[in-house]
Design a protein around this motif. Structure first.
Motif, PDB file in Angstrom:
ATOM      1  N   SER A 151       6.783  -3.566   0.660  1.00  0.00           N
ATOM      2  CA  SER A 151       5.972  -2.442   1.108  1.00  0.00           C
ATOM      3  C   SER A 151       6.583  -1.777   2.334  1.00  0.00           C
ATOM      4  O   SER A 151       6.601  -0.549   2.420  1.00  0.00           O
ATOM      5  CB  SER A 151       4.550  -2.902   1.411  1.00  0.00           C
ATOM      6  N   THR A 152       7.124  -2.573   3.261  1.00  0.00           N
ATOM      7  CA  THR A 152       7.729  -1.936   4.428  1.00  0.00           C
ATOM      8  C   THR A 152       8.995  -1.190   4.021  1.00  0.00           C
ATOM      9  O   THR A 152       9.281  -0.127   4.562  1.00  0.00           O
ATOM     10  CB  THR A 152       8.052  -2.959   5.531  1.00  0.00           C
ATOM     11  N   ILE A 169       5.657  -8.737  11.670  1.00  0.00           N
ATOM     12  CA  ILE A 169       4.365  -9.134  11.101  1.00  0.00           C
ATOM     13  C   ILE A 169       4.386 -10.632  10.782  1.00  0.00           C
ATOM     14  O   ILE A 169       3.429 -11.363  11.065  1.00  0.00           O
ATOM     15  CB  ILE A 169       4.038  -8.292   9.851  1.00  0.00           C
ATOM     16  N   ALA A 197       3.521 -13.336  -1.481  1.00  0.00           N
ATOM     17  CA  ALA A 197       3.062 -12.219  -0.644  1.00  0.00           C
ATOM     18  C   ALA A 197       4.111 -11.819   0.374  1.00  0.00           C
ATOM     19  O   ALA A 197       4.183 -10.653   0.757  1.00  0.00           O
ATOM     20  CB  ALA A 197       1.766 -12.610   0.052  1.00  0.00           C
ATOM     21  N   ALA A 198       4.955 -12.783   0.816  1.00  0.00           N
ATOM     22  CA  ALA A 198       6.003 -12.430   1.772  1.00  0.00           C
ATOM     23  C   ALA A 198       6.933 -11.385   1.169  1.00  0.00           C
ATOM     24  O   ALA A 198       7.327 -10.424   1.841  1.00  0.00           O
ATOM     25  CB  ALA A 198       6.787 -13.681   2.161  1.00  0.00           C
ATOM     26  N   GLN A 241       6.100  -9.257  -1.150  1.00  0.00           N
ATOM     27  CA  GLN A 241       5.355  -7.995  -1.210  1.00  0.00           C
ATOM     28  C   GLN A 241       5.373  -7.291   0.147  1.00  0.00           C
ATOM     29  O   GLN A 241       5.467  -6.066   0.214  1.00  0.00           O
ATOM     30  CB  GLN A 241       3.917  -8.260  -1.638  1.00  0.00           C
ATOM     31  N   LEU A 242       5.287  -8.079   1.225  1.00  0.00           N
ATOM     32  CA  LEU A 242       5.340  -7.488   2.565  1.00  0.00           C
ATOM     33  C   LEU A 242       6.676  -6.789   2.775  1.00  0.00           C
ATOM     34  O   LEU A 242       6.724  -5.629   3.216  1.00  0.00           O
ATOM     35  CB  LEU A 242       5.117  -8.578   3.618  1.00  0.00           C
TER      36      LEU A 242
END
Lengths: 326, 376
Positions: B356-357, B58, B349-350, B352-353
């Motif tokens: 989440s994965t 992503i 946000a990185a 958070q990415l």
């Protein structure tokens, strides 16, 4: 004597904010009616918002709405894969999708990455457009004649196209859910999946479909949040509105028409915030006014859970339970 | 994560995809009755690495050099200077995760650790202000009193959702979520309003905490003292769940609330105890964020650590003791996020990415563990 113009403005703003909640809750109603809780709505909405931001500046409004809808459907498909096929816990999956939405949107909206994505979409985009934090909002379409009606004219007939679309869709979604055989299968799958399966309804396919529908509407709600209501990019700009939409679904007792009323209530609460601040209430301490929507959501949820009320609204029996054929 | 019994109905090889010259061997998927520990560990590690492949792709799509980003995050764990910071950042999220693993085991979906952390910060700052402004609490008693106040504040805040669930059956997922936003705004109000430091040049900050109200006095570094605290809390939680009747009651409720009710588990009382523990530990996490890391109250201290704690508790398989290494791992991810911010100009946000994965792949891994593929 209340000033009519002031009241008209208040109503129009309430509709404008309420549509955001309406769009988000319409799809969620279908997912929950079929037994899948889409807790990732917040994440889907913010991805819709960021894609509509990037696509509007790169390609225009039409592509923005299309992209937000496509990304929303993709997230809905992911939800279905994880919760319907793999039967994973719907709360955990929804949370993960919300965190993922925050992460992906924060990255995509960040100036450095945003420029790359926008160049990939449209190589000829000028530098200053790629650096903009805002995008042009959707224009309002005033319906001649109807918009001159006293009081409700401005409130319902002088908005952008997504508002009209949402209001029409609410009626369509209600009709499909309660007046067609397809809607009956959706509801029966959420009440008693094994019975529906025995009667020849494909439970898995139907749940995939409702998950995608909830993703589609979540994406549209996000697009509306950005280009229809607040066309200025902020990280985490949904600010929990997806979760408020989830409580709205319960408040509307899983009925698209009642969702219109519920969304007007939450839209009204949000508008009252701004108006109170205009009047100097909480001008020094706006935090307490900003808490209002969350407090209203908790209070309404608690009131709805009182035994006598709960019996009447009818929670989908299989909500949150994965289905497997024995 | 428990799954429904029965075979899996997934058509992995759709019939219409046919190859003329090559025929796939038939794949059958069988349900495992027991998962051997080495398979479980291997699957977790495999899916943890897979999660980085997914978040890396992503990132790559968005034009970020994913290999550089992930190797920079990985380098955090091998650098001796950064390792202290990694442990330090892991402690608050670990404290909250221990409480969450108990709550999730009991089927109480407390998503409100974030808000309960803010209530813990509120209470511990209140104690400090009583000391600084009024001299009510002696310096040597500051840390224990703050810890207790934070625990009680977080616990009481969570009890509201617990009571609503036990008495009225209100969905705790939504109430605890909403209460996060309320708590964050409440702390905003205090710091912008009555608790602002009068000599702070108008910045939204409270007075800096005195040395007695900060960790680092005994073992020399807040990280090691915090690790001792976290370890003790995790062992206590393990003891509670395995050796006490309260733990038994909680597991019963988690397995089947109806049967637990019939078996005589007092629902309201047990939910109150549970809320006090899970909310209290989240409050303690807020206490450590202030006393061990930040040193004063300011708005929005936690960029979602309460949600990170959820990821940790699942990474640890809802085992309170395993939550400690999982928390240190996630602490590294947070420090890695800071590194990414300064070197590659990537936002939080990185992180958070990545989180989440990781969460998705961990639960997918739990799914995979229950089945095995038979070729033939």
């Amino acid at each position: 004597m209340i000033d009519v113009g002031w009241l008209e403005g208040l109503l129009a703003l309430t509709v404008q904010v309420g549509v955001l909640y309406l769009l988000a809750s319409l799809g969620e109603i279908y997912a929950e009616r079929s037994g899948v809780l889409n807790l990732g709505l917040e994440g889907i909405m913010i991805i819709g918002a960021v894609t509509s931001f990037v696509f509007t500046n790169a390609l225009g409004h039409g592509y923005a709405v299309l992209a937000a809808a496509t990304f929303g459907c993709g997230m809905g498909l992911l939800l279905a894969l994880l919760t319907v096929t793999m039967k994973l816990n719907q709360i955990v999956v929804g949370l993960a999708m919300t965190i993922m939405g925050y992460g992906v949107s924060g990255l995509m909206g960040h100036p450095s990455t945003r420029e790359h994505v926008m160049r990939a979409l449209n190589p000829g985009i000028p530098q200053e457009v790629a650096m903009l934090q805002r995008a042009p909002p959707l224009g309002a379409i005033t319906i001649p004649g109807l918009s001159e009606l006293p009081l409700v004219g401005r409130a319902f007939f002088s908005h952008n196209i997504l508002v009209y679309l949402a209001l029409v869709l609410a009626f369509v979604m209600w009709f499909v859910l309660f007046r067609t055989s397809f809607g009956l299968s959706v509801r029966s799958v959420g009440e008693n999946p094994s019975m529906a399966d025995a009667l020849g309804v494909n439970v898995f396919r139907l749940r995939y479909l409702t998950c995608v529908v909830s993703g589609l509407f979540g994406g549209l709600a996000g697009a509306y949040l950005f280009i229809g209501y607040q066309p200025f990019w902020l990280e985490m700009m949904t600010n929990g509105r997806g979760f408020i939409a989830l409580s709205l679904v319960i408040l509307a007792s899983w009925n698209p028409l009642r969702a219109i009323l519920g969304s007007l209530l939450f839209g009204g609460v949000e508008v009252i915030q701004y108006r109170l601040q205009l009047f100097g209430v909480g001008a020094q301490t706006p935090q307490f006014v900003l808490m209002l929507p969350y407090i209203v959501a908790i209070v309404t949820l608690s009131l709805l859970s009182i035994e006598s009320v709960r019996k009447r609204i009818g929670v989908p029996e299989a909500l949150g339970k994965p289905y497997s054929r024995e | 994560m428990r799954l429904e019994k029965g075979a899996l109905h997934v058509n992995y090889w759709p019939r219409h995809i046919s190859f003329v010259t090559f025929r796939f061997p038939a794949l059958r998927i069988e349900r495992r009755l027991e998962v051997p520990p080495h398979v479980s560990a291997a699957v977790t590690v495999l899916f943890l690495s897979l999660s980085f492949v997914i978040s890396g792709s992503i990132l790559q799509v968005m034009g970020v050099d994913a290999v550089a980003a992930i190797s920079q995050v990985a380098s955090v764990y091998t650098s001796p200077q950064l390792l202290v910071a990694v442990v330090l950042r892991g402690i608050p999220i670990g404290l909250a995760a221990v409480g969450l693993s108990i709550a999730f085991r009991a089927g109480f979906w407390n998503i409100g650790a974030e808000g309960q952390m803010y209530m813990g910060m509120f209470a511990s700052t209140g104690v400090v202000l009583l000391h600084v402004y009024y001299g009510l609490i002696p310096g040597w008693a500051l840390l224990p009193v703050m810890a207790m106040a934070a625990f009680v504040a977080g616990g009481l805040y969570c009890s509201l959702a617990g009571l609503l669930k036990a008495k009225l059956g209100v969905n705790e997922v939504l109430t605890t979520l909403m209460m996060n936003f309320i708590a964050i705004l409440f702390v905003d109000y205090l710091v912008y309003g009555p608790w602002r430091d009068p000599r702070g040049f108008g910045f939204p900050l409270t007075v800096p905490f005195p040395a007695e109200a900060k960790f680092g006095g005994i073992l020399g570094d807040a990280a090691w003292e915090g690790l001792a605290l976290l370890g003790a809390v995790a062992l206590l939680a393990y003891f509670l769940m395995t050796r006490t009747t309260v733990g038994l009651d909680l597991k019963l409720i988690g397995d089947n609330p109806q049967i637990a009710g019939i078996a005589g588990v007092r629902m309201v009382r047990t939910h109150l105890i549970l809320s006090m523990i899970t909310g209290g530990l989240a409050g303690l996490a807020g206490f450590f964020l202030l006393t061990g890391i930040v040193g004063r109250l300011r708005p929005r201290i936690s960029p979602g650590y309460g949600y990170t704690a959820i990821v940790i508790s699942f990474l640890a398989g809802l085992h309170p003791v395993l939550a400690v290494p999982a928390a240190v791992f996630m602490g590294g991810l947070i420090v890695g996020g800071d590194v990414l911010q300064s070197t590659l100009n990537l936002p939080f946000a990185a992180v958070q990415l990545f989180q989440s994965t990781i969460l998705i792949m961990i639960v997918v891994g739990e799914f995979v563990k229950r089945y095995r593929v038979v070729i033939g």
